[in-house]
Design an enzyme around this catalytic site. Structure first.
Site, PDB file in Angstrom:
ATOM      1  N   ARG A 184      31.182  -0.869  51.720  1.00 35.95           N
ATOM      2  CA  ARG A 184      31.662  -0.390  50.420  1.00 35.95           C
ATOM      3  C   ARG A 184      33.070   0.183  50.545  1.00 35.95           C
ATOM      4  NH1 ARG A 184      26.276   1.216  51.078  1.00 35.95           N
ATOM      5  NH2 ARG A 184      24.812   0.262  49.602  1.00 35.95           N
ATOM      6  N   ASP A 240      19.780   4.715  46.258  1.00 33.85           N
ATOM      7  CA  ASP A 240      19.365   4.882  47.653  1.00 33.85           C
ATOM      8  C   ASP A 240      18.072   5.700  47.743  1.00 33.85           C
ATOM      9  OD1 ASP A 240      22.195   4.089  49.038  1.00 33.85           O
ATOM     10  OD2 ASP A 240      22.495   5.328  47.269  1.00 33.85           O
ATOM     11  N   ARG A 255      15.246   3.548  46.948  1.00 35.21           N
ATOM     12  CA  ARG A 255      14.965   2.709  48.122  1.00 35.21           C
ATOM     13  C   ARG A 255      14.164   3.493  49.168  1.00 35.21           C
ATOM     14  NH1 ARG A 255      21.132   0.314  48.167  1.00 35.21           N
ATOM     15  NH2 ARG A 255      20.708  -1.617  47.016  1.00 35.21           N
ATOM     16  N   HIS A 279      27.263   7.266  49.168  1.00 33.21           N
ATOM     17  CA  HIS A 279      26.505   6.043  48.888  1.00 33.21           C
ATOM     18  C   HIS A 279      27.089   4.993  49.821  1.00 33.21           C
ATOM     19  CE1 HIS A 279      24.571   2.702  46.944  1.00 33.21           C
ATOM     20  NE2 HIS A 279      25.706   2.208  46.491  1.00 33.21           N
TER      21      HIS A 279
END
Length: 322
Positions: A91, A151, A154, A178
């Site tokens: 990212r 997240d 998840r 993140h």
């Protein structure tokens, strides 16, 4: 502000994430007016037509492919536009490209919706949320990043699989960036108030350091796994966006680990990070300084330092130029 379950929402970016977020918002009946803006006019119009053809199955909503002027007086503006993460990219690799794109978006949003709440989703979301905060001049509570909301979902999924429990009964957080420096707050993790190790023992499931490490790695690498297989992640982040919007419009005062400006937080200052915060009609209404153990504090500080390094190199704080 009074509770507002239906509102004008604008999405900047009609790619996979923006379109899926629009679908989730329409299905949730959260918008009375939905405007989608993107440089690719034909694709945007196609997405709007496709969504509009479901009018017989959802609450009334006026969906429009528009320009920035059409976003005027939006309650919430969601920014999903930007270069997508490719296989092999982190990212953070996207930072310079997407800061440049953000610099073209934020002034337009501010011009037409000066009282809106900005919800930044584009990656790297913590860096871009800080940049949006600086460029907009909005108070910090009205510039929110999607943070580690996805997240954390998840993480709940990974725990639920191993402990054979409903993911919604798992109380936990992923905190920090993140991205690659994120971490699970195991010291806060429980199953409806029952400590996780106690619950695992009760139901006869294996739970130890090796399991925790495996879970953490799976969560951290989840996006890479999806991108390598199908090119992009969009369903789960679309649902995460819907959840944040729902919390804002419903003035829920719920706790979500969004990316928000952190100040005097375990010696961390002036950076956007995913931490538990109370989210309501005014945006982030309070950042919660939760009790972390020494290892978790060190991980949070390391995450903040990693983001600070990238931010200083790509967007020096002393000079903000649009």
């Amino acid at each position: 502000m009074e509770k507002k379950r239906s509102a004008k929402i604008s999405i900047v970016g009609a790619g996979s994430v923006g379109a899926t977020a629009a679908y989730a918002l329409v299905m949730g009946g959260l918008a009375s007016e939905l405007v989608i803006v993107d440089v690719n006019k034909e694709k945007t119009l196609g997405e709007v037509l496709d969504l509009s053809h479901g009018a017989g199955f959802v609450k009334p909503v006026n969906i429009k492919a528009g320009e920035y002027k059409d976003t005027k007086d939006s309650d919430i503006v969601i920014i999903t536009a930007g270069a997508a993460q490719k296989p092999g990219e982190t990212r953070i690799d996207l930072v310079n490209k997407n800061i440049k794109i953000l610099k073209s978006i934020v002034p337009e949003v501010v011009k037409y919706s000066p009282n809106s709440i900005l919800l930044v989703v584009s990656n790297p979301v913590d860096i871009l949320s800080y940049v949006a905060y600086e460029l907009s001049g909005f108070p910090k509570e009205r510039v929110i990043g999607s943070g580690t909301v996805l997240d954390t979902s998840r993480l709940k999924y990974e725990i639920s699989k191993r402990l054979k429990v409903d993911a919604r009964d798992v109380q936990t957080y992923i905190m920090g960036e993140h991205g690659d420096t994120e971490f699970p707050a195991w010291s806060l993790t429980n199953i409806q108030g029952i400590e996780i190790d106690e619950y695992a023992k009760e139901v006869g499931c294996r739970y130890n350091e090796a399991v925790r490490t495996e879970i953490h790695e799976n969560v951290k690498n989840a996006a890479y796994e999806v991108i390598n297989r199908k090119g992009a992640t969009f369903y789960a982040i679309g649902l995460a966006i819907k959840r944040i919007v729902e919390a804002i419009l419903g003035d829920e005062k719920c706790i979500l680990p969004v990316s928000t400006l952190v100040e005097d937080y375990y010696d961390i200052d002036d950076i956007y990070l995913g931490v538990p915060a109370i989210v309501g009609r005014n945006g982030v209404e309070r950042v919660l300084k939760v009790s972390l153990n020494d290892d978790e504090i060190e991980r949070l500080q390391s995450s903040a330092n990693a983001l600070e390094t990238v931010l200083d190199a790509s967007f020096p704080k002393e000079g903000v130029a649009i």
